[in-house]
Motif scaffolding. Structure first.
Motif, mmCIF file in Angstrom:
data_model
loop_
_atom_site.group_PDB
_atom_site.id
_atom_site.type_symbol
_atom_site.label_atom_id
_atom_site.label_comp_id
_atom_site.label_asym_id
_atom_site.label_seq_id
_atom_site.Cartn_x
_atom_site.Cartn_y
_atom_site.Cartn_z
ATOM 1 N N UNK A 16 -7.363 -33.316 -7.777
ATOM 2 C CA UNK A 16 -7.024 -32.730 -9.066
ATOM 3 C C UNK A 16 -6.325 -33.702 -10.007
ATOM 4 N N UNK A 17 -5.986 -34.898 -9.520
ATOM 5 C CA UNK A 17 -5.374 -35.915 -10.372
ATOM 6 C C UNK A 17 -6.263 -37.146 -10.539
ATOM 7 N N UNK A 18 -7.427 -37.162 -9.938
ATOM 8 C CA UNK A 18 -8.271 -38.355 -9.942
ATOM 9 C C UNK A 18 -8.703 -38.741 -11.354
ATOM 10 N N UNK A 19 -9.221 -37.791 -12.114
ATOM 11 C CA UNK A 19 -9.710 -38.097 -13.458
ATOM 12 C C UNK A 19 -8.570 -38.558 -14.367
ATOM 13 N N UNK A 20 -7.440 -37.856 -14.298
ATOM 14 C CA UNK A 20 -6.291 -38.227 -15.119
ATOM 15 C C UNK A 20 -5.774 -39.615 -14.730
ATOM 16 N N UNK A 21 -5.777 -39.915 -13.441
ATOM 17 C CA UNK A 21 -5.338 -41.238 -12.970
ATOM 18 C C UNK A 21 -6.228 -42.330 -13.527
ATOM 19 N N UNK A 22 -7.529 -42.092 -13.509
ATOM 20 C CA UNK A 22 -8.462 -43.099 -14.015
ATOM 21 C C UNK A 22 -8.292 -43.298 -15.524
ATOM 22 N N UNK A 23 -8.001 -42.225 -16.242
ATOM 23 C CA UNK A 23 -7.753 -42.366 -17.680
ATOM 24 C C UNK A 23 -6.517 -43.226 -17.933
ATOM 25 N N UNK A 24 -5.469 -43.031 -17.144
ATOM 26 C CA UNK A 24 -4.248 -43.808 -17.321
ATOM 27 C C UNK A 24 -4.490 -45.266 -16.964
ATOM 28 N N UNK A 25 -5.179 -45.518 -15.861
ATOM 29 C CA UNK A 25 -5.457 -46.894 -15.439
ATOM 30 C C UNK A 25 -6.254 -47.632 -16.514
ATOM 31 N N UNK A 26 -7.124 -46.935 -17.196
ATOM 32 C CA UNK A 26 -7.957 -47.582 -18.220
ATOM 33 C C UNK A 26 -7.133 -48.078 -19.405
ATOM 34 N N UNK A 27 -5.880 -47.598 -19.549
ATOM 35 C CA UNK A 27 -5.040 -48.027 -20.667
ATOM 36 C C UNK A 27 -4.146 -49.212 -20.321
ATOM 37 N N UNK A 28 -4.128 -49.647 -19.070
ATOM 38 C CA UNK A 28 -3.153 -50.652 -18.628
ATOM 39 C C UNK A 28 -3.621 -52.083 -18.798
ATOM 40 N N UNK A 29 -4.859 -52.277 -19.204
ATOM 41 C CA UNK A 29 -5.343 -53.629 -19.440
ATOM 42 C C UNK A 29 -5.455 -54.488 -18.203
ATOM 43 N N UNK A 30 -5.469 -53.880 -17.025
ATOM 44 C CA UNK A 30 -5.588 -54.656 -15.797
ATOM 45 C C UNK A 30 -4.376 -55.493 -15.482
ATOM 46 N N UNK A 31 -3.215 -55.179 -16.095
ATOM 47 C CA UNK A 31 -1.980 -55.926 -15.831
ATOM 48 C C UNK A 31 -1.242 -55.284 -14.660
ATOM 49 N N UNK A 32 -1.099 -55.975 -13.543
ATOM 50 C CA UNK A 32 -0.449 -55.379 -12.369
ATOM 51 C C UNK A 32 0.945 -54.855 -12.653
#
Length: 676
Positions: free
Chosen positions: A421-437
């Motif tokens: 139930x959090x997978x889609x929301x997690x992926x949306x958030x990750x997409x905003x981080x610019x791949x910066x660890x």
């Protein structure tokens, strides 16, 4: 039908629906309160001013995956130690059941309390003077004791709140009077169960709170004990290996360990992209191939100091030669590196350099080093690395989307994947981080155990922040901290990277910043780290964030800021007598051979100064009625300067650091540095 009859009919039809709506809103409010630690009371506490009649009074309390159960008597402790402790637990995202026994109204609520106790691992009974007057408190305590007997993994941490533990054990004093009243309503068997429970808990090690004790400080200690008992549940799986293999292989290839030449590899990329992580992984993998090895952290930060080059040289000399007398100037440092360092086959990592870094001006000619020696240099600026002769470059690019998602899940869920139930929301958030660890870790840690509403709000804030503004993204986590944690974060960013945690905590405790729980929050949020030697560590981007926040306090006038770490700004403030009550911490700490002479007049108006590092200063004059709030004083004194300083009465001093001084026990200056 007249108007009055019509209205009466409508009211009769609507009233049942209105009652149902009110009940639904009431239940929803209670569920929402339990999930929102910002509210003043949790779901477990119903408004004490509400009516206790009607069917809603016996609604069962909500249950959840609780870890800590608080048992207390509301009138005694609700707005005192109980609320402080509850705040510490909630901000550290420890699921805590807090129920005010005053609001029990019938037996219908008891099953929910039992369920919460079954789920909890740690029980904290706050035994106050009227605790035994409540049958509900006694029932809860007996239940805790029984669960502890059945499961040794459960823990009871009693707080004896303004009551003698002996009265609890023996049911004397106020507890004896309470049981006399209970005899009228309860049988002997029930009373004996309660007495046995009080005896068992009264014999446990706990905290005895008196009128003289600081309740916040004791709550901080209780929190520390709770956290240490739960800590294994919060241990992160290492995230340093996520996506590291390709970087590791590429950098080791560029090092070409079989070559006898002296070589340098430069690792570059955006701030927060993982350069230090890659350099650390490579260092750990290949260091055994060298006679001596040393990882030099914070090169950029060190070189910003007035004595930066000398300080960096001394780090390298002591790190490689192990025992060496500190050098006092650059030429001596280069000569010492040539004589004591370069004859070893060395691996030296120079982490986070900028355009102030000049290899020859710090380490001397690379040809002086034994063949096979290697240097790894990391920088955000590729141009700095291209100026290093023969430097082999490697760029750390952004993490792949899948690696980013895995790293995010490790911090947001403490596992490798997200719940469905959090997978889609997690992926949306990750997409905003610019791949910066760094951004991924900080944002993931911020969202750990938070409600979905917080996740959705964070996503909106991330989307509103330009991808290039890394500090703005990191500031989202800073903004959610409470004031005490913010103060400690800013202190660490400006002064305390590399400082022992316990040493700094003494000062913060006295300032009522509650360092145990505040530091825990900063660690949990991936904002700071505690090294194995108990020293503070912080990513350079987060340190930059802290200093940027301080600069924004007043962009044009440094002396109007709360913290001043630059020698140049500090001297302008002191010598120009520009001190204000806004300044809380001040550093003048260069190793210049010329000591700066400062008198009492230079410290006028610094009424709120609590930290002063003046290792390159000498203080003279009458300091009576000055520096009343100073908690930390760091100076270098010489034996012949004792009678130049008078009336230096530091009533709140916690840390006095005189390292580097040549004074002895019979130094005359001791009579002027005293706490009255």
């Amino acid at each position: 039908m007249n108007l009055r009859e019509a209205l009466t009919t409508v009211a009769a039809l609507l009233l049942p629906a209105l009652i149902l709506i009110c009940k639904w809103l009431f239940r929803r409010r209670r569920r929402s309160s339990n999930n929102n630690p910002q509210l003043s009371e949790s779901t477990c506490i119903v408004d004490s001013s509400a009516s206790t009649t009607g069917s809603d009074a016996s609604l069962p309390l909500p249950t959840g995956d609780y870890e800590v159960f608080l048992s207390f008597r509301g009138p005694d402790t609700r707005h005192e130690i109980t609320d402080v402790l509850y705040h510490f637990l909630i901000r550290s995202k420890i699921r805590t059941f807090k129920h005010d026994e005053d609001l029990h109204v019938d037996e219908g609520i008891w099953p929910s309390l039992v369920e919460a106790m079954k789920e909890s691992r740690i029980y904290v009974p706050i035994l106050s003077e009227t605790y035994a007057e409540s049958k509900w408190c006694l029932k809860e305590l007996a239940e805790m004791v029984e669960y502890r007997k059945q499961d040794k993994g459960r823990i009871i941490l009693p707080i004896f709140y303004k009551v003698n533990p002996r009265d609890v054990r023996k049911q004397s004093g106020a507890y004896e009077e309470a049981f006399k009243r209970h005899m009228k309503n309860f049988d002997d068997k029930t009373l004996q169960i309660w007495k046995d429970a009080l005896k068992d808990v009264g014999e446990l090690k706990g905290w005895h709170v008196t009128d003289k004790d600081g309740q916040g400080a004791i709550a901080d200690e209780v929190f520390d004990n709770i956290w240490s008992n739960l800590s294994e549940n919060y241990e992160l799986m290492t995230d340093e290996l996520v996506g590291i293999d390709a970087h590791l292989k590429a950098v080791v290839e560029r090092l070409d360990l079989n070559s006898k030449a002296v070589a340098t590899v430069g690792i570059h990329g955006l701030g927060g992209i993982g350069k230090t992580t890659v350099a650390t992984a490579v260092y750990n993998k290949v260091c055994a191939h060298f006679d001596r090895h040393y990882f030099v952290e914070d090169v950029r930060e060190t070189l910003q100091r007035r004595d930066g080059i000398v300080a960096l040289q001394n780090k390298i000399i002591s790190g490689i030669a192990k025992k060496a007398t500190p050098v006092s100037n650059v030429s001596e440092g280069i000569r010492m590196i040539r004589d004591r360092v370069s004859h070893y086959k060395v691996l030296i990592v120079l982490d986070d350099v900028d355009d102030k870094f000049k290899f020859d001006g710090i380490l001397g000619n690379s040809e002086n080093f034994v063949s096979g020696s290697r240097f790894i240099v990391t920088s955000r600026n590729i141009k700095v690395l291209t100026l290093l002769e023969g430097c082999r470059l490697y760029e750390v690019g952004e993490m792949s989307y899948e690696h980013s998602f895995e790293l995010f899940c490790k911090h947001a869920f403490r596992k490798d994947s997200a719940p469905h139930d959090y997978a889609a929301l997690s992926r949306d958030i990750v997409s905003t981080t610019g791949g910066l660890p760094l951004t991924i870790k900080v944002v993931g840690s911020l969202l750990f155990k938070e409600d979905r509403a917080v996740w959705e709000e964070t996503l909106l804030r991330l989307r509103e922040t330009p991808e290039t503004e890394v500090l703005d993204r990191l500031k989202i986590s800073y903004d959610t901290l409470d004031d005490e944690a913010k103060q400690i974060f800013l202190d660490i960013a400006c002064f305390y990277v590399g400082t022992d945690k316990e040493k700094a905590s003494y000062m913060w405790s006295d300032c009522k910043f509650y360092p145990i729980s505040s530091i825990n929050v900063l660690v949990q949020r991936s904002i700071i780290k505690i090294r194995d030697n108990n020293e503070f560590s912080m990513h350079d981007q987060l340190r930059d964030l802290g200093k940027a926040i301080i600069r924004e306090e007043d962009m044009e006038h440094p002396w109007m800021r709360s913290r001043i770490w630059s020698d140049e700004d500090a001297l302008e403030l002191l010598l120009g007598k520009k001190g204000t009550d806004k300044v809380k911490a001040l550093r003048v700490n260069s190793s210049s051979p010329e000591t700066c002479q400062l008198t009492n007049e230079h410290f006028r108006n610094l009424s709120n100064l609590r930290y002063f590092d003046g290792n390159s200063t000498e203080l003279t004059g009458d300091f009576s009625d000055l520096l009343d709030n100073l908690r930390w004083l760091q100076l270098q004194y010489h034996a012949d300067s004792g009678d130049q300083l008078t009336n230096f009465h530091l009533n709140k001093l916690i840390i006095l650091d005189l390292r580097g001084s040549d004074i002895t026990d019979d130094w005359g200056g001791w009579t002027h540095i005293k706490v009255s």
